[in-house]
Design an enzyme around this catalytic site. Structure first.
Site: not given
Length: 486
Positions: A192-193
């Site tokens: 998840c950025p």
């Protein structure tokens, strides 16, 4: 008599030439996070672990902080006065819960699996019997052998364990290799950025609580911002309300465009938790929710409540990577000497052996010099010790009598007692370093009196004792110098 002042010599501060190459300053030991092979960033001496791509994470922080700050600064005072003071209190609780779960998700180890050591990788290669394929792949320019798998049975379902060519391990069930962080993560969900980290076994529950609480906070702010604008528009009109509180317009726009994605993401992960699946498994379609099918999910407990409790309330497994542990220094290998000469890079054990040998030799030298009889260290034997029968007067000097060369009586000229002492000193220096026989050991020429003859014995012994004591003193000093230099 002048007083002699002696300066005390410190044996601890001075180093001998043999010890100086080995007395090096020890380098500070490194921690394991400093040489971690994955693409991660560490802070606070390895306590905080994140991915390298953290730009979107900072955007998440800015959006949450700015939106919440504007709400508490411009909307909460009016709402607490007109409606209830509980609104800012509830908003504050939601805000701190969101920030806590976000930081916990971003700064923690998601469940990274440690890579195999070279010995473990070599042993694994021998077990799978594929060493030739690896060698061919390394020499053929990027060729990789076909994927290797193992099969295990979990709850009656066959699960394949894939081999990771980067980590040199067979990944456990539900684990996958993250291409961004370059790590194998246990129970890998996704990267998840927005949180700046992978989501895996150790931080998935915090990630789910973060997006769920963020959904509530976004809906909460959006609802009360609209309420604030409506109450103000009832008093002074809609346009005047927007002029009086321009921050509410910005908050409403941000919440409106973000609430749909956040709420939708929360609903999707609620579905995954209830069926005990991961995002990676759901995208690939690995399992079916129906128990009767062949590819049923072997990890599901068959109950939504049990699946939720297992994902959210189970124990958190400890981290498998020792980020803050110290690296053990490698044992130095002994350098191979060339041509019988010890190299500079020799180990401390070799230097200690050399020092011990030199110490033993020097000690033997000193003891031998101290135990040698006084007459054995005489440098020369003059004809004064060997008076000829019938000769009461001694004439000109004669040559010295060296080892194993007795002079016959016919070849010995007369000696004078005045030149005895003057001839002893240069002869001592000239023959220094040679061994000489004592008068008892030397063969006596015909007609020569024994060495113990009383004629001129006291004068000769006095001269010889001075010379022999001087020679013995020099030999002892040399031995002590060698012993002190070791």
């Amino acid at each position: 008599m002048k007083d002699c002042e002696y300066s005390q010599i410190s044996t601890h501060s001075s180093l001998s030439p043999m010890e100086s190459p080995h007395k090096k300053k020890k380098a500070a030991p490194k921690r394991k996070w400093e040489v971690f092979p994955g693409r991660n960033k560490f802070f606070c001496n390895g306590r905080i672990m994140m991915a390298r791509q953290t730009g979107v994470f900072y955007l998440t922080l800015v959006l949450i902080l700015v939106t919440s700050g504007l709400f508490f600064a411009f909307d909460c005072p009016y709402l607490s006065e007109k409606i209830t003071p509980a609104i800012p209190a509830v908003g504050g609780i939601l805000f701190f819960f969101v920030m806590g779960t976000l930081l916990r998700t971003s700064f923690s180890d998601p469940g990274v699996l440690p890579r195999a050591t070279p010995d473990e990788a070599a042993d694994l290669e021998r077990q799978i019997g594929n060493t030739e394929d690896i060698a061919n792949g390394s020499s053929s320019g990027g060729y990789r052998p076909p994927p290797r798998t193992k099969e295990v049975i979990i709850n009656g379902q066959t699960v394949k364990l894939k081999y990771c060519f980067t980590c040199k391990i067979f990944r456990p069930p539900r684990a996958s290799h993250c291409s961004l962080c370059d790590n194998c993560v246990e129970r890998f969900d996704h990267h998840c950025p927005w949180v700046g980290n992978c989501v895996g076994k150790r931080n998935y529950r915090f990630f789910y609580m973060f997006i769920l609480s963020l959904s509530f906070l976004t809906v909460f702010i959006f609802a009360f911002v609209i309420t604030h604008v409506i109450l103000r528009s009832q008093q002074a009109g809609f346009l005047n309300a927007l002029k009086d509180s321009p921050a509410s317009v910005l908050e409403a726009v941000v919440c409106f465009f973000s609430v749909w994605s956040i709420v939708g993401l929360s609903g999707f992960h609620t579905y995954l938790i209830s069926s005990n699946q991961t995002t990676n498994e759901d995208i690939k379609g690995s399992w079916s929710n129906k128990r009767g099918k062949e590819n049923y999910n072997p990890y599901s407990y068959g109950n939504i409540f049990t699946n939720c409790c297992a994902a959210l309330c189970g124990p958190i497994s400890p981290s498998l990577i020792d980020r803050r542990g110290f690296i053990q220094p490698d044992t130095p290998q002994p350098a191979v000497p060339s041509n019988g000469i010890t190299m500079y890079g020799a180990t401390q054990s070799q230097s200690n052996m050399c020092d011990q040998d030199q110490c033993i030799q020097s000690t033997k030298f000193v003891l031998q010099a101290a135990a040698t009889p006084l007459l054995q260290s005489e440098p020369s034997i003059t004809s004064e010790e060997l008076p000829l029968p019938g000769k009461t007067t001694i004439g000109a000097p004669c040559a010295t009598l060296t080892l194993g060369q007795p002079t016959p009586p016919s070849s010995m000229p007369n000696l004078t007692s005045e030149t005895g002492l003057t001839d002893m000193i240069p002869l001592k220096e000239e023959h220094e370093g040679h061994q000489f026989l004592t008068p008892e050991e030397a063969p006596s020429p015909p007609g020569m009196l024994p060495a113990g003859s009383p004629i001129t014995h006291s004068h000769t012994m006095h001269v010889l004792s001075l010379a022999s004591q001087d020679s013995l003193h020099e030999d002892s000093v040399r031995g002590l110098v060698k012993l002190s230099s070791v």
